[in-house]
Design a protein around this motif. Structure first.
Motif, mmCIF file in Angstrom:
data_model
loop_
_atom_site.group_PDB
_atom_site.id
_atom_site.type_symbol
_atom_site.label_atom_id
_atom_site.label_comp_id
_atom_site.label_asym_id
_atom_site.label_seq_id
_atom_site.Cartn_x
_atom_site.Cartn_y
_atom_site.Cartn_z
ATOM 1 N N LEU A 62 0.859 -1.178 0.000
ATOM 2 C CA LEU A 62 0.000 0.000 0.000
ATOM 3 C C LEU A 62 0.902 1.236 0.000
ATOM 4 O O LEU A 62 1.907 1.259 0.697
ATOM 5 C CB LEU A 62 -0.898 0.035 1.240
ATOM 6 N N ARG A 63 0.498 2.218 -0.795
ATOM 7 C CA ARG A 63 1.256 3.472 -0.766
ATOM 8 C C ARG A 63 1.112 4.118 0.604
ATOM 9 O O ARG A 63 0.110 3.955 1.279
ATOM 10 C CB ARG A 63 0.715 4.431 -1.833
ATOM 11 N N THR A 64 2.098 4.869 1.004
ATOM 12 C CA THR A 64 1.961 5.635 2.248
ATOM 13 C C THR A 64 1.428 7.025 1.894
ATOM 14 O O THR A 64 1.843 7.599 0.892
ATOM 15 C CB THR A 64 3.321 5.769 2.947
ATOM 16 N N PRO A 65 0.524 7.570 2.693
ATOM 17 C CA PRO A 65 -0.090 6.980 3.882
ATOM 18 C C PRO A 65 -1.045 5.848 3.513
ATOM 19 O O PRO A 65 -1.847 5.994 2.594
ATOM 20 C CB PRO A 65 -0.840 8.151 4.511
ATOM 21 N N THR A 66 -0.959 4.773 4.249
ATOM 22 C CA THR A 66 -1.696 3.568 3.883
ATOM 23 C C THR A 66 -3.206 3.765 3.985
ATOM 24 O O THR A 66 -3.959 3.146 3.244
ATOM 25 C CB THR A 66 -1.269 2.403 4.769
ATOM 26 N N ARG A 67 -3.633 4.635 4.910
ATOM 27 C CA ARG A 67 -5.083 4.838 5.066
ATOM 28 C C ARG A 67 -5.683 5.437 3.790
ATOM 29 O O ARG A 67 -6.719 4.995 3.303
ATOM 30 C CB ARG A 67 -5.332 5.770 6.263
ATOM 31 N N ALA A 69 -4.408 5.295 0.781
ATOM 32 C CA ALA A 69 -4.322 4.310 -0.299
ATOM 33 C C ALA A 69 -5.454 3.307 -0.187
ATOM 34 O O ALA A 69 -6.091 2.951 -1.195
ATOM 35 C CB ALA A 69 -2.978 3.603 -0.237
ATOM 36 N N ALA A 70 -5.752 2.854 1.042
ATOM 37 C CA ALA A 70 -6.821 1.881 1.223
ATOM 38 C C ALA A 70 -8.176 2.501 0.890
ATOM 39 O O ALA A 70 -9.043 1.839 0.311
ATOM 40 C CB ALA A 70 -6.813 1.365 2.661
ATOM 41 N N GLU A 71 -8.360 3.780 1.214
ATOM 42 C CA GLU A 71 -9.640 4.419 0.900
ATOM 43 C C GLU A 71 -9.811 4.603 -0.603
ATOM 44 O O GLU A 71 -10.918 4.499 -1.132
ATOM 45 C CB GLU A 71 -9.740 5.761 1.642
ATOM 46 N N GLU A 72 -8.702 4.862 -1.299
ATOM 47 C CA GLU A 72 -8.797 4.955 -2.762
ATOM 48 C C GLU A 72 -9.147 3.599 -3.371
ATOM 49 O O GLU A 72 -9.948 3.512 -4.302
ATOM 50 C CB GLU A 72 -7.466 5.446 -3.340
ATOM 51 N N LEU A 73 -8.550 2.539 -2.829
ATOM 52 C CA LEU A 73 -8.891 1.197 -3.309
ATOM 53 C C LEU A 73 -10.359 0.906 -3.050
ATOM 54 O O LEU A 73 -11.047 0.334 -3.893
ATOM 55 C CB LEU A 73 -8.025 0.157 -2.602
ATOM 56 N N HIS A 74 -10.837 1.302 -1.870
ATOM 57 C CA HIS A 74 -12.233 1.033 -1.516
ATOM 58 C C HIS A 74 -13.181 1.721 -2.485
ATOM 59 O O HIS A 74 -14.211 1.169 -2.854
ATOM 60 C CB HIS A 74 -12.484 1.516 -0.088
ATOM 61 N N ALA A 75 -12.817 2.920 -2.926
ATOM 62 C CA ALA A 75 -13.689 3.646 -3.856
ATOM 63 C C ALA A 75 -13.809 2.908 -5.178
ATOM 64 O O ALA A 75 -14.792 3.076 -5.903
ATOM 65 C CB ALA A 75 -13.140 5.051 -4.088
ATOM 66 N N ARG A 76 -12.821 2.082 -5.528
ATOM 67 C CA ARG A 76 -12.864 1.352 -6.790
ATOM 68 C C ARG A 76 -13.257 -0.105 -6.595
ATOM 69 O O ARG A 76 -13.094 -0.914 -7.492
ATOM 70 C CB ARG A 76 -11.481 1.411 -7.454
ATOM 71 N N ARG A 94 3.497 -4.490 7.370
ATOM 72 C CA ARG A 94 2.855 -4.938 8.609
ATOM 73 C C ARG A 94 1.702 -4.012 8.993
ATOM 74 O O ARG A 94 1.634 -3.496 10.106
ATOM 75 C CB ARG A 94 3.867 -4.988 9.742
ATOM 76 N N VAL A 95 0.827 -3.778 8.018
ATOM 77 C CA VAL A 95 -0.322 -2.909 8.246
ATOM 78 C C VAL A 95 -1.560 -3.611 7.720
ATOM 79 O O VAL A 95 -1.515 -4.250 6.670
ATOM 80 C CB VAL A 95 -0.145 -1.553 7.523
ATOM 81 N N GLY B 107 -19.445 8.090 0.569
ATOM 82 C CA GLY B 107 -19.876 8.769 1.785
ATOM 83 C C GLY B 107 -18.793 8.742 2.838
ATOM 84 O O GLY B 107 -17.646 8.430 2.550
ATOM 85 N N PRO B 108 -19.156 9.076 4.059
ATOM 86 C CA PRO B 108 -18.156 9.037 5.127
ATOM 87 C C PRO B 108 -17.673 7.608 5.358
ATOM 88 O O PRO B 108 -18.476 6.696 5.545
ATOM 89 C CB PRO B 108 -18.899 9.585 6.346
ATOM 90 N N LEU B 109 -16.374 7.425 5.310
ATOM 91 C CA LEU B 109 -15.803 6.097 5.435
ATOM 92 C C LEU B 109 -15.475 5.799 6.900
ATOM 93 O O LEU B 109 -15.116 6.685 7.660
ATOM 94 C CB LEU B 109 -14.535 5.972 4.592
ATOM 95 N N GLY B 110 -15.627 4.546 7.249
ATOM 96 C CA GLY B 110 -15.247 4.120 8.586
ATOM 97 C C GLY B 110 -14.246 2.998 8.491
ATOM 98 O O GLY B 110 -13.733 2.711 7.418
ATOM 99 N N GLY B 111 -13.994 2.365 9.607
ATOM 100 C CA GLY B 111 -13.082 1.238 9.587
ATOM 101 C C GLY B 111 -12.080 1.306 10.711
ATOM 102 O O GLY B 111 -12.284 2.009 11.697
ATOM 103 N N ALA B 112 -11.027 0.564 10.559
ATOM 104 C CA ALA B 112 -10.016 0.495 11.601
ATOM 105 C C ALA B 112 -8.671 0.188 10.964
ATOM 106 O O ALA B 112 -8.593 -0.216 9.814
ATOM 107 C CB ALA B 112 -10.368 -0.575 12.632
ATOM 108 N N ARG B 113 -7.645 0.374 11.751
ATOM 109 C CA ARG B 113 -6.290 0.191 11.245
ATOM 110 C C ARG B 113 -5.517 -0.572 12.308
ATOM 111 O O ARG B 113 -5.727 -0.377 13.509
ATOM 112 C CB ARG B 113 -5.655 1.554 11.033
#
Lengths: 152, 116
Positions: A62-67, A69-76, A94-95, B107-113
């Motif tokens: 995942l690219r940093t910041p990983t959050r 990057a993960a949100e961009e993946l989620h959008a697709r 390890r994330v 929309g507003p995203l949730g989750g955890a890390r």
């Protein structure tokens, strides 16, 4: 002792079906064995069917910041990202990131995701990637329950 | 029992047992994939796993399945058959079903890390 059938024929594709996975050339079991792939497949499919949400699993860098990057993946991640849940695991960094859309977030509060992440990371720390993901999916789908439309 | 017999019995037999046990121990692990250990680098291509679609016909139900599939989830047809649902390539492959979807806000995203 289970291994893919070794075949040399590559005429498995028909007009309506694709070629056999073993004929596609790439080594599908490079990362996970076929047994582990079957476990992941069943866990993803069954948790998605039970909850009506769409669980997808990303394993890789995942690219940093990983959050972000993960949100961009989620959008697709599908046609309705609002009702989908992405589990992004990056073993190299390890994330693990769990991203829920707006609709999925109503049934999967952040606290429930954090609990599933905790159980996943404890398995990952022992080197059990597939077991951790399967258990995390089980926790998430238990928490989300059945949607009203599927309730009898 | 002369010297040759003594060597054969007291050195040859234990050596043979040790060799057999060593082969049994080392042979099955020869072609085993390296297990993931926390902290080691991950240099595999990204993979994106998707669930099977809910409307897929189950094997053995209905007349839609034209071939005996290897999966309990039945066969897929037409262009759908080309797109894999179980394992789709990540960004590096570009051919997976996931990457075909356009990005849209959820929309507003949730989750955890978590880290380990």
């Amino acid at each position: 002792m289970t291994r893919a059938l070794e075949v040399d024929s590559h005429d498995t594709a028909t007009a309506t079906t694709g070629a056999a996975r073993t004929d596609e050339g790439s080594r599908l079991d490079e990362v996970f064995s076929y047994k582990e792939l079957a476990r992941l497949d069943e866990a993803l499919t069954m948790s998605s069917r039970e909850t009506g949400l769409r669980f997808t699993l990303y394993v890789g860098e995942l690219r940093t910041p990983t959050r972000t990057a993960a949100e961009e993946l989620h959008a697709r991640s599908g046609v309705h990202p609002s009702d989908s849940v992405l589990i992004a695991v990056s073993p190299g960094q390890r994330v693990v990131e769990v991203v829920t859309g707006a609709g999925a977030g109503r049934r999967l509060p952040d606290r429930a995701c954090a609990l599933a992440v905790l159980s996943m990371t404890s398995s990952f720390a022992n080197g059990d990637l597939v077991g951790g993901v399967v258990n995390g999916l089980r926790q998430l789908s238990d928490q989300a329950g059945h949607p009203a439309s599927l309730r009898h | 029992m002369n010297t040759a017999e003594a060597i054969l019995v007291f050195a040859g037999i234990p050596l043979a047992i040790v060799v057999v046990l060593a082969l049994l121990t080392l042979k099955p692990g020869a072609n085993r994939r390296p297990r993931y250990k926390p902290g080691q680098a991950w240099d595999h291509a990204p993979i994106w796993f998707e669930p099977h679609p809910a409307h897929a016909p189950a094997a053995g139900h209905g007349g839609e399945t034209q071939a005996i599939g290897s999966s309990v989830y039945g066969e897929r047809h037409g262009g759908d058959a080309a797109a894999t649902h179980a394992v789709s390539g990540g960004q590096s492959h570009g051919g997976g079903a996931s990457t075909a979807h356009a990005a849209q806000p959820a929309g507003p995203l949730g989750g955890a890390r978590g880290t380990w």
